[in-house]
Write a protein that holds these residues in place. Structure first.
Motif, mmCIF file in Angstrom:
data_model
loop_
_atom_site.group_PDB
_atom_site.id
_atom_site.type_symbol
_atom_site.label_atom_id
_atom_site.label_comp_id
_atom_site.label_asym_id
_atom_site.label_seq_id
_atom_site.Cartn_x
_atom_site.Cartn_y
_atom_site.Cartn_z
ATOM 1 N N ASP A 1 -6.880 -0.031 -6.853
ATOM 2 C CA ASP A 1 -6.698 0.468 -8.216
ATOM 3 C C ASP A 1 -5.806 -0.477 -9.013
ATOM 4 N N ALA B 1 0.985 3.999 -2.934
ATOM 5 C CA ALA B 1 0.654 5.382 -2.594
ATOM 6 C C ALA B 1 1.717 6.346 -3.118
ATOM 7 N N GLU B 2 2.960 5.897 -3.190
ATOM 8 C CA GLU B 2 4.028 6.748 -3.721
ATOM 9 C C GLU B 2 3.761 7.131 -5.176
ATOM 10 N N TYR B 3 3.039 6.287 -5.899
ATOM 11 C CA TYR B 3 2.703 6.565 -7.294
ATOM 12 C C TYR B 3 1.281 7.100 -7.452
ATOM 13 N N GLY B 4 0.611 7.306 -6.340
ATOM 14 C CA GLY B 4 -0.729 7.882 -6.390
ATOM 15 C C GLY B 4 -1.837 6.869 -6.619
ATOM 16 N N PHE B 5 -1.599 5.627 -6.287
ATOM 17 C CA PHE B 5 -2.607 4.581 -6.468
ATOM 18 C C PHE B 5 -2.914 3.924 -5.140
ATOM 19 N N SER B 6 -4.062 3.266 -5.108
ATOM 20 C CA SER B 6 -4.364 2.389 -3.983
ATOM 21 C C SER B 6 -4.183 0.953 -4.478
ATOM 22 N N GLU C 1 0.837 -1.202 0.000
ATOM 23 C CA GLU C 1 0.000 0.000 0.000
ATOM 24 C C GLU C 1 0.871 1.251 0.000
ATOM 25 N N LYS C 2 1.949 1.210 0.774
ATOM 26 C CA LYS C 2 2.855 2.350 0.836
ATOM 27 C C LYS C 2 3.519 2.583 -0.524
#
Length: 114
Positions: A52, A44-49, A40-41
């Motif tokens: 997604d 999130a760095e790429y703007g996704f969940s 998840e982390k």
């Protein structure tokens, strides 16, 4: 926590086995939870969940078509043996023995045309 397995009773060994299985299951759950948090982390760095990313399915590979040995319709016979009309030749490929023998004996190939 060293145990002498040889001196343990069958009942104690089965209890130990059950405890080990439970401990393995708990360890797997902890590791799965830890891996999910790390994933998840990273997402999130790429703007996704993770949701997604998990919805993306790779495109299916195209199945290879089997090769056909004889592609297309069969050719119609162009020549027939005058002595045996069941023997025919399309005029393509190797000359059959009967055709070659007729030509060597002086027969005109056009006279054998169907």
């Amino acid at each position: 926590m060293e145990k002498d397995l040889k001196s343990m009773s069958r009942k104690d060994l089965e209890k130990l086995l059950s405890d080990v299985r439970k401990a393995l299951q708990a360890a797997q759950t902890r590791e799965r939870r830890s891996a999910r948090k790390a994933a998840e982390k990273a997402a999130a760095e790429y703007g996704f969940s993770l949701n997604d990313l998990s919805d993306d399915k790779p495109e299916p590979k195209k199945a290879k078509k089997p090769r056909k040995v004889a592609a297309g319709p069969k050719s119609k016979p162009q020549f027939a043996n005058p002595e045996n009309s069941s023997q025919t030749w399309t005029g393509k490929g190797r000359q059959p023995n009967w055709f070659r023998a007729q030509v060597e004996n002086g027969a005109d190939p056009e006279s054998m045309r169907v």
